[in-house]
Write a protein that holds these residues in place. Structure first.
Motif, PDB file in Angstrom:
ATOM      1  N   LEU B 170       0.825  -1.207   0.000  1.00 35.52           N
ATOM      2  CA  LEU B 170       0.000   0.000   0.000  1.00 35.52           C
ATOM      3  C   LEU B 170       0.860   1.257   0.000  1.00 35.52           C
ATOM      4  O   LEU B 170       0.574   2.219  -0.717  1.00 35.52           O
ATOM      5  CB  LEU B 170      -0.926   0.003   1.219  1.00 35.52           C
ATOM      6  N   ILE B 171       1.931   1.236   0.794  1.00 36.03           N
ATOM      7  CA  ILE B 171       2.830   2.401   0.838  1.00 36.03           C
ATOM      8  C   ILE B 171       3.384   2.664  -0.566  1.00 36.03           C
ATOM      9  O   ILE B 171       3.359   3.789  -1.071  1.00 36.03           O
ATOM     10  CB  ILE B 171       3.982   2.180   1.852  1.00 36.03           C
ATOM     11  N   GLY B 172       3.851   1.583  -1.203  1.00 34.97           N
ATOM     12  CA  GLY B 172       4.414   1.734  -2.540  1.00 34.97           C
ATOM     13  C   GLY B 172       3.386   2.227  -3.549  1.00 34.97           C
ATOM     14  O   GLY B 172       3.656   3.120  -4.364  1.00 34.97           O
ATOM     15  N   MET B 173       2.183   1.674  -3.477  1.00 35.43           N
ATOM     16  CA  MET B 173       1.123   2.059  -4.415  1.00 35.43           C
ATOM     17  C   MET B 173       0.726   3.523  -4.218  1.00 35.43           C
ATOM     18  O   MET B 173       0.620   4.285  -5.175  1.00 35.43           O
ATOM     19  CB  MET B 173      -0.113   1.178  -4.206  1.00 35.43           C
ATOM     20  N   VAL B 174       0.499   3.907  -2.970  1.00 30.43           N
ATOM     21  CA  VAL B 174       0.083   5.283  -2.683  1.00 30.43           C
ATOM     22  C   VAL B 174       1.173   6.249  -3.142  1.00 30.43           C
ATOM     23  O   VAL B 174       0.904   7.278  -3.762  1.00 30.43           O
ATOM     24  CB  VAL B 174      -0.227   5.466  -1.177  1.00 30.43           C
ATOM     25  N   TYR B 175       2.421   5.888  -2.853  1.00 26.59           N
ATOM     26  CA  TYR B 175       3.534   6.732  -3.272  1.00 26.59           C
ATOM     27  C   TYR B 175       3.526   6.916  -4.791  1.00 26.59           C
ATOM     28  O   TYR B 175       3.625   8.017  -5.296  1.00 26.59           O
ATOM     29  CB  TYR B 175       4.855   6.100  -2.822  1.00 26.59           C
ATOM     30  N   GLU B 176       3.367   5.790  -5.503  1.00 30.83           N
ATOM     31  CA  GLU B 176       3.446   5.835  -6.955  1.00 30.83           C
ATOM     32  C   GLU B 176       2.292   6.646  -7.561  1.00 30.83           C
ATOM     33  O   GLU B 176       2.472   7.395  -8.503  1.00 30.83           O
ATOM     34  CB  GLU B 176       3.440   4.408  -7.512  1.00 30.83           C
ATOM     35  N   PHE B 177       1.093   6.509  -6.995  1.00 30.66           N
ATOM     36  CA  PHE B 177      -0.078   7.090  -7.653  1.00 30.66           C
ATOM     37  C   PHE B 177      -0.493   8.464  -7.120  1.00 30.66           C
ATOM     38  O   PHE B 177      -1.370   9.094  -7.687  1.00 30.66           O
ATOM     39  CB  PHE B 177      -1.257   6.116  -7.575  1.00 30.66           C
ATOM     40  N   LEU B 178       0.147   8.911  -6.041  1.00 29.79           N
ATOM     41  CA  LEU B 178      -0.254  10.189  -5.439  1.00 29.79           C
ATOM     42  C   LEU B 178      -0.293  11.356  -6.438  1.00 29.79           C
ATOM     43  O   LEU B 178      -1.279  12.096  -6.497  1.00 29.79           O
ATOM     44  CB  LEU B 178       0.650  10.514  -4.244  1.00 29.79           C
ATOM     45  N   PRO B 179       0.754  11.529  -7.271  1.00 20.68           N
ATOM     46  CA  PRO B 179       0.712  12.665  -8.211  1.00 20.68           C
ATOM     47  C   PRO B 179      -0.489  12.630  -9.150  1.00 20.68           C
ATOM     48  O   PRO B 179      -1.025  13.667  -9.501  1.00 20.68           O
ATOM     49  CB  PRO B 179       2.008  12.523  -9.008  1.00 20.68           C
ATOM     50  N   PHE B 180      -0.940  11.413  -9.499  1.00 20.79           N
ATOM     51  CA  PHE B 180      -2.072  11.308 -10.431  1.00 20.79           C
ATOM     52  C   PHE B 180      -3.377  11.751  -9.765  1.00 20.79           C
ATOM     53  O   PHE B 180      -4.358  12.004 -10.438  1.00 20.79           O
ATOM     54  CB  PHE B 180      -2.203   9.871 -10.938  1.00 20.79           C
ATOM     55  N   MET B 181      -3.406  11.782  -8.449  1.00 18.42           N
ATOM     56  CA  MET B 181      -4.567  12.296  -7.730  1.00 18.42           C
ATOM     57  C   MET B 181      -4.404  13.801  -7.478  1.00 18.42           C
ATOM     58  O   MET B 181      -5.340  14.579  -7.635  1.00 18.42           O
ATOM     59  CB  MET B 181      -4.728  11.550  -6.398  1.00 18.42           C
ATOM     60  N   VAL B 182      -3.189  14.197  -7.100  1.00 18.69           N
ATOM     61  CA  VAL B 182      -2.963  15.595  -6.714  1.00 18.69           C
ATOM     62  C   VAL B 182      -3.164  16.537  -7.904  1.00 18.69           C
ATOM     63  O   VAL B 182      -3.829  17.568  -7.770  1.00 18.69           O
ATOM     64  CB  VAL B 182      -1.543  15.776  -6.123  1.00 18.69           C
ATOM     65  N   LEU B 183      -2.652  16.171  -9.058  1.00 13.28           N
ATOM     66  CA  LEU B 183      -2.687  17.107 -10.185  1.00 13.28           C
ATOM     67  C   LEU B 183      -4.113  17.432 -10.651  1.00 13.28           C
ATOM     68  O   LEU B 183      -4.463  18.603 -10.743  1.00 13.28           O
ATOM     69  CB  LEU B 183      -1.809  16.614 -11.335  1.00 13.28           C
ATOM     70  N   PRO B 184      -4.971  16.432 -10.909  1.00 11.83           N
ATOM     71  CA  PRO B 184      -6.352  16.819 -11.289  1.00 11.83           C
ATOM     72  C   PRO B 184      -7.108  17.521 -10.162  1.00 11.83           C
ATOM     73  O   PRO B 184      -7.894  18.431 -10.424  1.00 11.83           O
ATOM     74  CB  PRO B 184      -7.020  15.494 -11.655  1.00 11.83           C
ATOM     75  N   LEU B 185      -6.857  17.113  -8.916  1.00  9.55           N
ATOM     76  CA  LEU B 185      -7.511  17.799  -7.797  1.00  9.55           C
ATOM     77  C   LEU B 185      -7.088  19.263  -7.747  1.00  9.55           C
ATOM     78  O   LEU B 185      -7.903  20.166  -7.571  1.00  9.55           O
ATOM     79  CB  LEU B 185      -7.137  17.126  -6.469  1.00  9.55           C
ATOM     80  N   TYR B 186      -5.799  19.481  -7.932  1.00  8.81           N
ATOM     81  CA  TYR B 186      -5.275  20.855  -7.930  1.00  8.81           C
ATOM     82  C   TYR B 186      -5.964  21.683  -9.024  1.00  8.81           C
ATOM     83  O   TYR B 186      -6.407  22.799  -8.789  1.00  8.81           O
ATOM     84  CB  TYR B 186      -3.758  20.847  -8.134  1.00  8.81           C
ATOM     85  N   THR B 187      -6.065  21.087 -10.219  1.00 10.68           N
ATOM     86  CA  THR B 187      -6.676  21.810 -11.338  1.00 10.68           C
ATOM     87  C   THR B 187      -8.108  22.226 -11.004  1.00 10.68           C
ATOM     88  O   THR B 187      -8.526  23.344 -11.289  1.00 10.68           O
ATOM     89  CB  THR B 187      -6.672  20.920 -12.594  1.00 10.68           C
ATOM     90  N   SER B 188      -8.856  21.329 -10.370  1.00 15.21           N
ATOM     91  CA  SER B 188     -10.233  21.650  -9.987  1.00 15.21           C
ATOM     92  C   SER B 188     -10.276  22.724  -8.908  1.00 15.21           C
ATOM     93  O   SER B 188     -11.059  23.666  -8.986  1.00 15.21           O
ATOM     94  CB  SER B 188     -10.925  20.409  -9.426  1.00 15.21           C
ATOM     95  N   LEU B 189      -9.446  22.569  -7.897  1.00 21.55           N
ATOM     96  CA  LEU B 189      -9.478  23.493  -6.754  1.00 21.55           C
ATOM     97  C   LEU B 189      -9.016  24.881  -7.162  1.00 21.55           C
ATOM     98  O   LEU B 189      -9.537  25.890  -6.700  1.00 21.55           O
ATOM     99  CB  LEU B 189      -8.586  22.961  -5.624  1.00 21.55           C
ATOM    100  N   GLU B 190      -8.048  24.898  -8.073  1.00 16.03           N
ATOM    101  CA  GLU B 190      -7.468  26.175  -8.471  1.00 16.03           C
ATOM    102  C   GLU B 190      -8.483  27.004  -9.248  1.00 16.03           C
ATOM    103  O   GLU B 190      -8.419  28.222  -9.258  1.00 16.03           O
ATOM    104  CB  GLU B 190      -6.206  25.872  -9.289  1.00 16.03           C
ATOM    105  N   LYS B 191      -9.437  26.307  -9.901  1.00  9.14           N
ATOM    106  CA  LYS B 191     -10.421  27.005 -10.731  1.00  9.14           C
ATOM    107  C   LYS B 191     -11.528  27.668  -9.909  1.00  9.14           C
ATOM    108  O   LYS B 191     -12.265  28.493 -10.422  1.00  9.14           O
ATOM    109  CB  LYS B 191     -11.059  26.004 -11.714  1.00  9.14           C
ATOM    110  N   ILE B 192     -11.666  27.282  -8.648  1.00 13.72           N
ATOM    111  CA  ILE B 192     -12.755  27.835  -7.826  1.00 13.72           C
ATOM    112  C   ILE B 192     -12.427  29.288  -7.487  1.00 13.72           C
ATOM    113  O   ILE B 192     -11.400  29.575  -6.886  1.00 13.72           O
ATOM    114  CB  ILE B 192     -12.943  26.999  -6.536  1.00 13.72           C
TER     115      ILE B 192
END
Lengths: 369, 299
Positions: B170-192
């Motif tokens: 789980l640590i390895g998976m979360v580490y690997e995939f975190l950027p793929f969650m952060v970037l689209p979330l950032y794009t949405s949040l930044e637009k508000i």
């Protein structure tokens, strides 16, 4: 109940700049806004009008001075606890909610019963003529309709004071004119105090009970539209509201409410109404509105009457706009076309020699800025 | 000849100039051809392969049947499949829980600082994925940095057994995939727009209510995009469980890889692939429909 809906006492707001400096957005402002009044803050962009509004709303806190709402010092009370509501310039409608949900939002925050919410939202939507639009999303509405939703969303809360930040700025001219009258009618109907920010002087004149003309963080003059237009107390206000002609000179004498100014370009003295605090020898400026100057073939008065040459004529239907020249000084005059005629002889011609009269009661003497 | 040629050229040019549909087709043709050769045709081949059977020597016997799919109903594989689903979902939830505050923080820093933080999130991609996983192994193993540190500051006495456990995966998976969650979330949040939150406050919403009623719903498209980007590859991941989970953690990705590379049972591997494909497809469709944002995702 306090005498005033909103009172600003010596309010100052200083913002830090990214370069590490400071900007004084609001500079020692005092205002007293009465209950039920339509009060406008009018000024060019950057004059501090929006910052002042945001301090009343609670989005900014004064650096010094105090804001009172209904007599209570409001201090650092957050916006969600203040009895005021705002109509934002960008409307700031919730894009993920329907019209109904947008308007109901504020009432849900007050934990009002569902059926009561439904009734009040329905009422207010009817009032702003949006009945039947409840289930649309903001994106499906025109600019004018979005503006009405923003208005309804604030009004449904029945605030003590409604703050409006250039609410008509994004609408086209025709719609803006319609909404001006509608807003004014609505305000009289609901009896809520409106504080209205605009840079459009005509809008402020049409709607307001009183106007505060602002520039560079200061409230230069607060008064009724008639006072602001007919008796500006400063050169900035005279210039910003409507059109005017300025003639520069030096004060020769002051007597009661009259003052005489020597104007070098006319090589003559001009008599006009004195503003408070004028002293002999002071640099001053004569201000006279274009519609208040009389043109004639012969001199009418012994003073304040000058020979001039017509340089430009523009017929615009209701008025004829005439520019005359006196020793290189241009003066603009608007003559109302009160007679309907095709006879060209009744209109002035270019290069015609005429006399212009600046009646002292229409002429203002202001300190030069 | 030359006259006919030039006439033909002229007419082709004319068609392209006057016909927007022809222009569009021409423009998307490289993508279409690429997808056809490298995605669509291989997928059809895999689907066909999944209906064959393995020969004695690992060869493929061309004989249409459903034996491979029947084999997948075996409780062993069902358990692996459900476990993979669990790991995929847990990874997704954890990346949301860790990624949301991070994306929120970045979206609310001054613009000039934002690019620095986004850069920092992307920096790990400059190093090969396998090497980064080995770095994690160095950190997590019994004599690794983490255990050394915890023992030195006296928090634990004996080293923790993290590596080669599901936790390590789980640590390895979360580490690997975190950027793929952060970037689209950032794009949405930044637009508000900040005005939306000011409006919520103005209408009587304290900050936490404004978050629940305005920020969260408006960031949903980013969360959905992030979930799709994280969940689908997490379901098929085999490198992390291989290297960090030891032999103990087997996911559907490992099963598929082993069928192709170790057991040389290509038809069965193909059947497992198709099953995984169908499962993720159903999940994605259900999830986007359920969230009701399928149209907005496309914007």
């Amino acid at each position: 109940m306090s005498e005033f809906a909103v009172e600003l006492r010596d309010v100052v707001k200083i913002f830090p700049t990214p370069e590490g400096g400071e900007i004084t957005a609001v500079n020692h402002i005092n205002m007293q806004i009465k209950h039920g009044e339509f009060f406008s803050m009018l000024g060019p962009s950057g004059c501090g009008k929006t910052t002042t509004l945001r301090m009343i709303a609670g989005f900014e806190w004064p650096t010094s001075g105090e804001v009172r709402i209904d007599g209570h010092v409001i201090g650092r009370t957050p916006p969600y606890l203040r009895p005021v509501n705002t109509v934002f310039q960008s409307y700031a409608l919730f894009q993920h909610m329907t019209v109904f949900q947008n308007v109901a939002f504020g009432l849900e925050m007050e934990r009002i019963r569902k059926d009561e919410i439904k009734r009040r939202v329905g009422e207010v939507l009817e009032m702003v003529k949006l009945g039947g639009m409840e289930h649309r999303k903001p994106q499906q509405l025109s600019g004018g309709q979005q503006q009405r939703v923003a208005l309804a969303r604030a009004l449904v809360k029945r605030p003590k004071v409604l703050l409006l930040d250039e609410p008509l700025g994004a609408l086209d001219l025709k719609l803006r004119k319609e909404m001006q009258l509608e807003l004014k009618t609505l305000q009289e109907q609901v009896g809520i105090t409106f504080i209205y920010v605009t840079h459009d002087q005509e809008e402020a004149l049409i709607m307001s009970d009183r106007i505060a003309v602002m520039n560079r963080g200061k409230a230069l003059q607060i008064g009724t539209p008639v006072e602001i237009y007919e008796r500006p107390t400063s050169q900035f206000v005279a210039d910003f509201i409507g059109e005017t002609n300025f003639l520069y000179g030096t004060v020769r004498f002051v007597e009661a409410d009259k003052a005489s100014v020597y104007v070098p370009v006319l090589d003559s003295e001009v008599i006009g109404l004195a503003t408070a605090g004028l002293t002999v020898g002071q640099k001053a400026v004569i201000s006279i509105r274009p519609e208040k100057i009389r043109i004639s073939d012969k001199p009418i008065l012994t003073k304040n009457c000058f020979s001039a040459r017509v340089t430009l004529i523009a017929y615009i239907g209701s008025d004829t706009r005439v520019s005359v020249d006196i020793n290189g000084q241009r003066i603009n005059i608007w003559e109302q076309n009160k007679i309907s005629s095709l006879d060209t002889n009744i209109y002035y011609r270019e290069n015609q020699e005429v006399w212009i009269t600046l009646f002292p009661e229409n002429t203002l003497v202001l300190p030069e800025e | 000849m030359s006259i006919i040629n030039s006439v033909q050229k002229l007419s082709l040019g004319k068609v392209l100039r006057e016909n927007p549909t022809a222009q569009g087709l021409l423009l998307i043709s490289p993508t279409t051809i690429y997808l056809l050769i490298f995605t669509i045709i291989p997928m059809i081949l895999v689907a066909i392969l999944s209906l064959m059977i393995r020969g004695m020597y690992g060869n493929v016997v061309y004989q249409i049947n459903l034996a491979n799919y029947v084999r997948l109903i075996d409780p062993l594989y069902v358990r692996i499949l459900l476990y993979s689903l669990g790991v995929g979902l847990t990874t997704t939830v954890l990346t949301i829980l860790i990624g949301y505050p991070l994306a929120y923080f970045i979206a609310h820093t001054p613009i000039r600082e934002r690019s620095l933080y986004l850069f920092l999130i992307l920096v790990p991609f400059w190093t090969n994925f396998i090497i980064r996983i080995y770095a994690w192994i160095m950190i997590l193993r019994s004599e690794g940095f983490l255990n050394q540190l915890l023992m030195n500051i006296g928090l634990i006495e004996a080293p923790l057994n993290i590596l080669y456990t599901p936790t390590a995966v789980l640590i390895g998976m979360v580490y690997e995939f975190l950027p793929f969650m952060v970037l689209p979330l950032y794009t949405s949040l930044e637009k508000i727009e900040s005005a939306q939150l000011e409006a919520a406050a103005d209408l009587g919403a304290p900050p936490w209510k404004a978050f629940l009623r305005v920020t969260l719903p408006l960031s949903l498209p980013g969360m959905i995009a992030g979930t799709i980007l994280v969940f689908i590859p997490a379901m098929g991941m085999f490198v992390v469980p291989d290297l960090m989970g030891g032999a103990k953690t087997i996911l559907i990705g490992n099963v598929i890889r082993n069928q192709f590379l170790v057991s040389r049972d290509w038809p069965f591997g193909a059947a497992a692939s198709i099953l995984l494909l169908i499962m993720t497809l159903i999940f994605t469709l259900y999830y986007t429909r359920k969230a009701g944002f399928s149209e907005e995702l496309l914007i």
